[in-house]
Design an enzyme around this catalytic site. Sequence first.
Site, short mmCIF file in Angstrom:
data_model
loop_
_atom_site.label_atom_id
_atom_site.label_comp_id
_atom_site.label_asym_id
_atom_site.label_seq_id
_atom_site.Cartn_x
_atom_site.Cartn_y
_atom_site.Cartn_z
N LYS A 115 0.82 -1.20 0.00
CA LYS A 115 0.00 0.00 0.00
C LYS A 115 0.86 1.25 0.00
O LYS A 115 0.50 2.24 -0.62
CB LYS A 115 -0.98 0.00 1.18
CG LYS A 115 -2.01 -1.09 1.04
CD LYS A 115 -3.34 -0.75 1.64
CE LYS A 115 -4.38 -1.74 1.14
NZ LYS A 115 -5.41 -2.10 2.08
N LYS A 197 -3.97 -11.92 -5.89
CA LYS A 197 -5.16 -12.22 -5.08
C LYS A 197 -6.38 -11.48 -5.61
O LYS A 197 -6.27 -10.32 -6.03
CB LYS A 197 -4.84 -11.77 -3.64
CG LYS A 197 -5.99 -11.83 -2.68
CD LYS A 197 -5.61 -11.21 -1.34
CE LYS A 197 -5.88 -9.72 -1.30
NZ LYS A 197 -5.91 -9.11 0.02
N LYS A 200 -11.20 -6.54 -3.89
CA LYS A 200 -12.25 -5.58 -4.23
C LYS A 200 -11.68 -4.27 -4.75
O LYS A 200 -12.40 -3.45 -5.30
CB LYS A 200 -13.17 -5.35 -3.03
CG LYS A 200 -12.49 -5.03 -1.73
CD LYS A 200 -13.42 -5.27 -0.52
CE LYS A 200 -12.61 -5.29 0.77
NZ LYS A 200 -13.21 -6.00 1.87
P1 TYM Z 1 -10.45 -7.98 4.55
O1 TYM Z 1 -11.65 -7.13 4.83
O2 TYM Z 1 -9.47 -7.52 3.54
O3 TYM Z 1 -10.92 -9.44 4.13
C1 TYM Z 1 -11.85 -10.16 4.90
C2 TYM Z 1 -11.53 -11.65 4.87
O4 TYM Z 1 -11.55 -12.14 3.52
C3 TYM Z 1 -10.34 -12.83 3.25
N1 TYM Z 1 -9.99 -12.63 1.83
C4 TYM Z 1 -9.74 -13.62 0.97
N2 TYM Z 1 -9.72 -14.95 1.12
C5 TYM Z 1 -9.44 -15.71 0.04
N3 TYM Z 1 -9.18 -15.19 -1.18
C6 TYM Z 1 -9.17 -13.86 -1.39
N4 TYM Z 1 -8.93 -13.36 -2.59
C7 TYM Z 1 -9.46 -13.00 -0.27
N5 TYM Z 1 -9.56 -11.66 -0.11
C8 TYM Z 1 -9.88 -11.44 1.19
C9 TYM Z 1 -9.32 -12.20 4.18
O5 TYM Z 1 -8.23 -13.07 4.41
C10 TYM Z 1 -10.14 -11.97 5.42
O6 TYM Z 1 -10.21 -13.13 6.21
N6 TYM Z 1 -7.54 -6.98 8.50
C11 TYM Z 1 -8.64 -7.80 8.02
C12 TYM Z 1 -9.91 -7.58 8.81
C13 TYM Z 1 -9.74 -7.70 10.27
C14 TYM Z 1 -9.62 -8.92 11.01
C15 TYM Z 1 -9.50 -8.53 12.36
C16 TYM Z 1 -9.63 -10.26 10.62
C17 TYM Z 1 -9.68 -6.70 11.17
N7 TYM Z 1 -9.55 -7.18 12.43
C18 TYM Z 1 -9.37 -9.49 13.36
C19 TYM Z 1 -9.49 -11.21 11.64
C20 TYM Z 1 -9.36 -10.82 12.98
C21 TYM Z 1 -8.93 -7.43 6.58
O7 TYM Z 1 -8.59 -6.40 6.11
O8 TYM Z 1 -9.69 -8.34 5.91
#
Ligand code: TYM
Length: 332
Positions: A115, A197, A200
């Site tokens: 980023k 990956k 969005k």
């Molecule tokens: P975020 O919002 O980017 O994504 C949410 C969840 O989706 C999974 N994910 C994917 N899994 C498989 N293939 C993909 N292409 C893909 N894109 C996203 C992510 O691994 C995630 O599980 N920092 C985290 C959110 C968060 C969090 C937490 C998670 C904040 N606090 C505490 C667990 C525990 C995030 O940005 O996820």
Amino acid sequence: MEENKKIIFSGIQPSGNLTLGNYLGALKNWVKLQDEYECYYCVVDLHAITVRQEPKDLRRRTLEVLAIYLAAGLDPEKNTIFIQSHVPAHAEGAWLLNCFTYTGELSRMTQFKDKSQRYGESISAGLLDYPVLMAADILLYNANLVPVGKDQKQHLELTRDIAERFNSLYSPTFNIPEPYIPELGAKVMDLQEPTKKMSKSADNPNSYILIMDPPDVIRKKISRAVTDSLGIVKYNDEQPGVKNLITILNAITGMSIDQIEKKYEGQGYAQFKLDVADAIVNELEPIQKRINEILNDKEYLESIYRKGAEKANYVANKMLRKMQKKIGFIPR
Ligand code: TYM
């Protein structure tokens, strides 16, 4: 008994429209865990503002993500479902944990490095600090397991380091949480550039499938998904596009990789792609219908996030007080 259940925490950011990656990597898995564990599922709006958000879009998306949680099958009677900013202990806990985290650790995070390349000097301090907030999310509930996609593994390792550091400086306070990464669909790839990956934030909408994409759009995007000129449905690294479609089919239907390879032997990609699209449509269509119903019932949504916040505040504040006491703050 409730008290003996292991604890789960996870969350999704309301920073864009959720993709099939979020669904297969996280949500679909969460639904399977709800009976066996005590689960906290959060919409992490504090994380979302690490990049600029339009206020009205953030409001809309936060409720949409909640509706998606419910529509995907999370039962609000079994799980604590809430909005991160409704539990101030997350921000306060993050501050405390900041003082036990090194800037070197944060600047080495892959996601931050990616980023910061994109935003340069004007990257927010929040983006650097983001994994500490994530650590607070997890540790405030004393989670044992954190179900996430592969991309979050590094952040979770940092959470474990911070927890261990705090425990050894004071006394055992936190469980050391384990990542819980699904066997299937842990990393759904970009449909146009299958070595990246699925995200969005990709510029080309053909790169991703959104949970809310209508059936005709899903079919079009899968038919346009990049494959190769070999014409063989085989799961291997030389065919990343085909490998990704096999993974999607396998994660949704449970059909094994072997079975998929056999089924399409000698057939090229046409029928295979049609079947992948069908599987996605069949999985998402009923969820989409429920999302719309739930979004039309704002009172129901409100009752869920209010009740969730009440429980979450109780649990998180207890841990926060414990941390404050160990650090040496005067109790109120
Ligand atoms: P975020 O919002 O980017 O994504 C949410 C969840 O989706 C999974 N994910 C994917 N899994 C498989 N293939 C993909 N292409 C893909 N894109 C996203 C992510 O691994 C995630 O599980 N920092 C985290 C959110 C968060 C969090 C937490 C998670 C904040 N606090 C505490 C667990 C525990 C995030 O940005 O996820």
